[in-house]
Motif scaffolding. Structure first.
Motif, PDB file in Angstrom:
ATOM      1  N   GLU A  45       0.831  -1.210   0.000  1.00  0.00           N
ATOM      2  CA  GLU A  45       0.000   0.000   0.000  1.00  0.00           C
ATOM      3  C   GLU A  45       0.860   1.252   0.000  1.00  0.00           C
ATOM      4  OE1 GLU A  45      -3.439   1.875  -0.552  1.00  0.00           O
ATOM      5  OE2 GLU A  45      -3.293  -0.292  -0.375  1.00  0.00           O
ATOM      6  N   SER A  68       3.957   1.405  -1.038  1.00  0.00           N
ATOM      7  CA  SER A  68       4.663   1.413  -2.324  1.00  0.00           C
ATOM      8  C   SER A  68       3.830   2.117  -3.387  1.00  0.00           C
ATOM      9  CB  SER A  68       4.962  -0.010  -2.802  1.00  0.00           C
ATOM     10  OG  SER A  68       5.907  -0.629  -1.994  1.00  0.00           O
ATOM     11  N   ILE A  69       2.556   1.806  -3.420  1.00  0.00           N
ATOM     12  CA  ILE A  69       1.659   2.435  -4.392  1.00  0.00           C
ATOM     13  C   ILE A  69       1.591   3.933  -4.143  1.00  0.00           C
ATOM     14  CG2 ILE A  69      -0.745   2.589  -5.155  1.00  0.00           C
ATOM     15  CD1 ILE A  69      -0.895  -0.484  -4.542  1.00  0.00           C
ATOM     16  N   SER A  70       1.467   4.312  -2.897  1.00  0.00           N
ATOM     17  CA  SER A  70       1.358   5.725  -2.533  1.00  0.00           C
ATOM     18  C   SER A  70       2.620   6.499  -2.899  1.00  0.00           C
ATOM     19  CB  SER A  70       1.075   5.843  -1.041  1.00  0.00           C
ATOM     20  OG  SER A  70       1.033   7.191  -0.653  1.00  0.00           O
ATOM     21  N   TYR A 106       4.898   5.600  -5.041  1.00  0.00           N
ATOM     22  CA  TYR A 106       5.068   5.554  -6.498  1.00  0.00           C
ATOM     23  C   TYR A 106       4.267   6.683  -7.144  1.00  0.00           C
ATOM     24  CZ  TYR A 106       5.001   4.044 -11.326  1.00  0.00           C
ATOM     25  OH  TYR A 106       5.124   4.012 -12.692  1.00  0.00           O
ATOM     26  N   GLU A 107       3.032   6.878  -6.691  1.00  0.00           N
ATOM     27  CA  GLU A 107       2.205   7.968  -7.215  1.00  0.00           C
ATOM     28  C   GLU A 107       2.850   9.319  -6.942  1.00  0.00           C
ATOM     29  OE1 GLU A 107      -1.553   7.310  -5.314  1.00  0.00           O
ATOM     30  OE2 GLU A 107      -2.204   5.867  -6.830  1.00  0.00           O
TER      31      GLU A 107
END
Length: 84
Positions: free
Chosen positions: A37, A39-41, A43-44
């Motif tokens: 979770e 990582s996604i944040s 990355y964005e």
């Protein structure tokens, strides 16, 4: 909340500060020491930082000009820089 709104602070960052944070994010993602979770944040956020840096570079490129000279070598004015 939209991605742009979530990362509104990036808009005021200098190129150097944004690049430093982007490098930190890339390092964390490469090490793999963050949960999915997060990582996604991050990355964005990295994508938003990259877009900001690209925009700042384009602005800087638009300001770069070359000096033009007359036949006697005297400055005549400026012209857009042709990187070719």
């Amino acid at each position: 909340m939209s991605t742009a709104a979530k990362h509104a602070d990036i808009r005021d960052m200098s190129f150097e500060r944004a690049m430093k944070e982007l490098e930190t994010i890339v390092g964390r993602l490469e090490r793999g020491d963050v949960e999915l979770e997060e990582s996604i944040s991050i990355y964005e956020r990295g994508e938003a930082l990259k877009a900001h840096c690209d925009g700042l570079l384009k602005q800087a490129e638009a300001k770069v000009v070359k000096l033009t000279f007359d036949a006697d070598g005297n400055p005549r004015g400026t012209a857009p820089l042709d990187p070719a």
